[in-house]
Design an enzyme around this catalytic site. Structure first.
Site, PDB file in Angstrom:
ATOM      1  N   TYR A  49       0.821  -1.215   0.000  1.00  0.00           N
ATOM      2  CA  TYR A  49       0.000   0.000   0.000  1.00  0.00           C
ATOM      3  C   TYR A  49       0.855   1.266   0.000  1.00  0.00           C
ATOM      4  O   TYR A  49       0.364   2.341  -0.334  1.00  0.00           O
ATOM      5  CB  TYR A  49      -0.905   0.056   1.231  1.00  0.00           C
ATOM      6  CG  TYR A  49      -1.942  -1.031   1.340  1.00  0.00           C
ATOM      7  CD1 TYR A  49      -2.258  -1.863   0.266  1.00  0.00           C
ATOM      8  CD2 TYR A  49      -2.621  -1.231   2.542  1.00  0.00           C
ATOM      9  CE1 TYR A  49      -3.211  -2.857   0.393  1.00  0.00           C
ATOM     10  CE2 TYR A  49      -3.579  -2.223   2.673  1.00  0.00           C
ATOM     11  CZ  TYR A  49      -3.860  -3.037   1.605  1.00  0.00           C
ATOM     12  OH  TYR A  49      -4.806  -4.022   1.748  1.00  0.00           O
ATOM     13  N   SER A 152      -4.836 -13.262   4.726  1.00  0.00           N
ATOM     14  CA  SER A 152      -5.720 -12.424   3.936  1.00  0.00           C
ATOM     15  C   SER A 152      -5.955 -13.098   2.590  1.00  0.00           C
ATOM     16  O   SER A 152      -5.002 -13.562   1.954  1.00  0.00           O
ATOM     17  CB  SER A 152      -5.077 -11.038   3.737  1.00  0.00           C
ATOM     18  OG  SER A 152      -5.887 -10.205   2.938  1.00  0.00           O
ATOM     19  N   ASN A 153      -7.216 -13.204   2.195  1.00  0.00           N
ATOM     20  CA  ASN A 153      -7.594 -13.768   0.895  1.00  0.00           C
ATOM     21  C   ASN A 153      -7.269 -15.254   0.753  1.00  0.00           C
ATOM     22  O   ASN A 153      -7.075 -15.745  -0.358  1.00  0.00           O
ATOM     23  CB  ASN A 153      -6.930 -12.969  -0.238  1.00  0.00           C
ATOM     24  CG  ASN A 153      -7.262 -11.498  -0.185  1.00  0.00           C
ATOM     25  OD1 ASN A 153      -8.420 -11.111  -0.302  1.00  0.00           O
ATOM     26  ND2 ASN A 153      -6.244 -10.657   0.018  1.00  0.00           N
ATOM     27  N   TRP A 203     -13.052  -6.717   3.422  1.00  0.00           N
ATOM     28  CA  TRP A 203     -12.681  -5.569   2.603  1.00  0.00           C
ATOM     29  C   TRP A 203     -13.667  -5.402   1.451  1.00  0.00           C
ATOM     30  O   TRP A 203     -14.339  -6.340   1.058  1.00  0.00           O
ATOM     31  CB  TRP A 203     -11.243  -5.660   2.100  1.00  0.00           C
ATOM     32  CG  TRP A 203     -10.856  -6.836   1.260  1.00  0.00           C
ATOM     33  CD1 TRP A 203     -10.365  -8.038   1.692  1.00  0.00           C
ATOM     34  CD2 TRP A 203     -10.871  -6.912  -0.171  1.00  0.00           C
ATOM     35  NE1 TRP A 203     -10.082  -8.851   0.626  1.00  0.00           N
ATOM     36  CE2 TRP A 203     -10.378  -8.189  -0.531  1.00  0.00           C
ATOM     37  CE3 TRP A 203     -11.229  -6.026  -1.178  1.00  0.00           C
ATOM     38  CZ2 TRP A 203     -10.258  -8.611  -1.859  1.00  0.00           C
ATOM     39  CZ3 TRP A 203     -11.114  -6.428  -2.508  1.00  0.00           C
ATOM     40  CH2 TRP A 203     -10.628  -7.709  -2.820  1.00  0.00           C
ATOM     41  N   SER A 204     -13.755  -4.196   0.949  1.00  0.00           N
ATOM     42  CA  SER A 204     -14.646  -3.826  -0.157  1.00  0.00           C
ATOM     43  C   SER A 204     -16.106  -4.139   0.164  1.00  0.00           C
ATOM     44  O   SER A 204     -16.855  -4.636  -0.673  1.00  0.00           O
ATOM     45  CB  SER A 204     -14.227  -4.542  -1.446  1.00  0.00           C
ATOM     46  OG  SER A 204     -14.753  -3.900  -2.587  1.00  0.00           O
ATOM     47  N   GLY A 207     -18.494  -2.733  -2.226  1.00  0.00           N
ATOM     48  CA  GLY A 207     -18.252  -3.062  -3.631  1.00  0.00           C
ATOM     49  C   GLY A 207     -17.276  -2.143  -4.323  1.00  0.00           C
ATOM     50  O   GLY A 207     -17.384  -1.911  -5.533  1.00  0.00           O
ATOM     51  N   GLY A 208     -16.307  -1.615  -3.577  1.00  0.00           N
ATOM     52  CA  GLY A 208     -15.317  -0.739  -4.190  1.00  0.00           C
ATOM     53  C   GLY A 208     -15.924   0.508  -4.794  1.00  0.00           C
ATOM     54  O   GLY A 208     -15.423   1.027  -5.806  1.00  0.00           O
ATOM     55  N   LEU A 211     -21.636   0.707  -4.867  1.00  0.00           N
ATOM     56  CA  LEU A 211     -22.879   1.058  -4.192  1.00  0.00           C
ATOM     57  C   LEU A 211     -23.303   2.494  -4.497  1.00  0.00           C
ATOM     58  O   LEU A 211     -24.491   2.826  -4.393  1.00  0.00           O
ATOM     59  CB  LEU A 211     -22.723   0.883  -2.674  1.00  0.00           C
ATOM     60  CG  LEU A 211     -23.993   1.051  -1.841  1.00  0.00           C
ATOM     61  CD1 LEU A 211     -24.966  -0.098  -2.116  1.00  0.00           C
ATOM     62  CD2 LEU A 211     -23.671   1.116  -0.355  1.00  0.00           C
TER      63      LEU A 211
END
Length: 294
Positions: A49, A152-153, A203-204, A207-208, A211
């Protein structure tokens, strides 16, 4: 039912967009203090990041802040760049012991701290040697550089494979979930978290930004169908209702925000106080997926 942690801790401040916010160190310091004032004390970062250094500089302006915040950061993605941990030509995942240890040292230096509260492996590495990862995490634990570990993920099977090889207990799995991405309800991710009594990080959640797109098909269904629910539960925005919908899941998810403005986050914190009936929850789910239960 799982028991919540002290304080609600349902909202985590995400800093992956730090560079886009354009905040000075002083402004970022004020933002951190404002978040703490409304009860948000967990802050999500990652090596890729490029947010850690700015956060560290802002934190250093108020030395007493470190003891009031929980820092989450991630390692294991090596993007192409000029940094010491960056890839030369091809971005890739790297869960080797050397990279994990080097990444944590980089994070500690950037964040101007002696430890991080939670370290996550950012993405599953197809070449992951779980015994090597175990060795790296044990080293970090013994050195006092990391207090808790998670992933994560990771899929259900990837989480299980790693956890079975580790001496430490994984405290979370951070994954995507929203009305636009509902697979975690069916692929076992939420079930695994509940079974292991760990709270997932989401996360998201919005919906990034989808919405807020009136042309989006899912957003249109949500907007057309949920005005009555919003009125019934007393929320003023669709975003707050979606937060309440996510927080109602029994594994007690924690939501990562993406905004650098306190006015955007403050009402979302209130979503943890909203109670949805089972029928209201399924009304939102029906609008999200575009069909009723079968």
């Amino acid at each position: 039912m799982m028991q919540a942690e002290n304080g609600d801790k349902s909202i985590i401040a995400g800093f992956w967009r730090t560079s886009a916010w354009g905040l000075s160190d002083q402004a970022l310091n004020r933002f951190i203090c404002e978040l703490i004032d409304i009860g948000v004390t967990d802050f999500d970062h990652a090596y890729v990041y490029r947010s850690e250094e700015s956060f560290g500089e802002a934190l250093a302006l108020s030395p007493t802040l470190r003891s009031r915040v929980n820092i989450i950061t991630k390692c294991g993605i090596r993007g192409v760049g000029n940094g010491a941990l960056d890839a030369r030509s091809v971005s890739h995942y790297d869960s080797s012991k050397e990279t994990i240890l080097s990444s944590v040292d980089h994070s500690l230096k950037a964040l101007k701290t002696d430890y991080v509260d939670t370290l996550l492996l950012h993405r599953p590495d197809y070449l992951m040697d779980v015994e090597e990862v175990n060795d790296a995490l044990n080293t970090l634990k013994q050195q006092g550089k990391v207090r808790r570990f998670g992933v994560s993920n990771f899929s259900v099977s990837q989480f299980s494979l790693l956890q079975d090889a580790l001496d430490v207990t994984l405290c979370t799995n951070q994954f995507e979930f929203s009305p636009f991405q509902t697979e975690a309800l069916d692929n076992g991710l939420f079930d695994q978290c509940y079974q292991n009594r760990i709270r997932p990080m989401i996360w998201s959640c919005l919906g990034g930004g989808r919405l807020f797109d009136p042309q989006d098909e899912v957003t249109q269904r949500l907007s057309e169908s949920l005005g009555e629910v919003m009125e019934e539960v007393g929320v003023s925005s669709l975003a707050e209702l979606i937060y309440a919908w996510v927080l109602a899941i029994p594994s007690q998810p924690r939501i990562i925000t993406g905004s650098g403005k306190i006015d955007n986050i403050r009402p979302l914190v209130e979503a943890s106080k909203v109670s949805l009936s089972r029928e209201q929850w399924y009304q939102i789910w029906t609008a999200a997926v575009g069909h009723g239960v079968k």
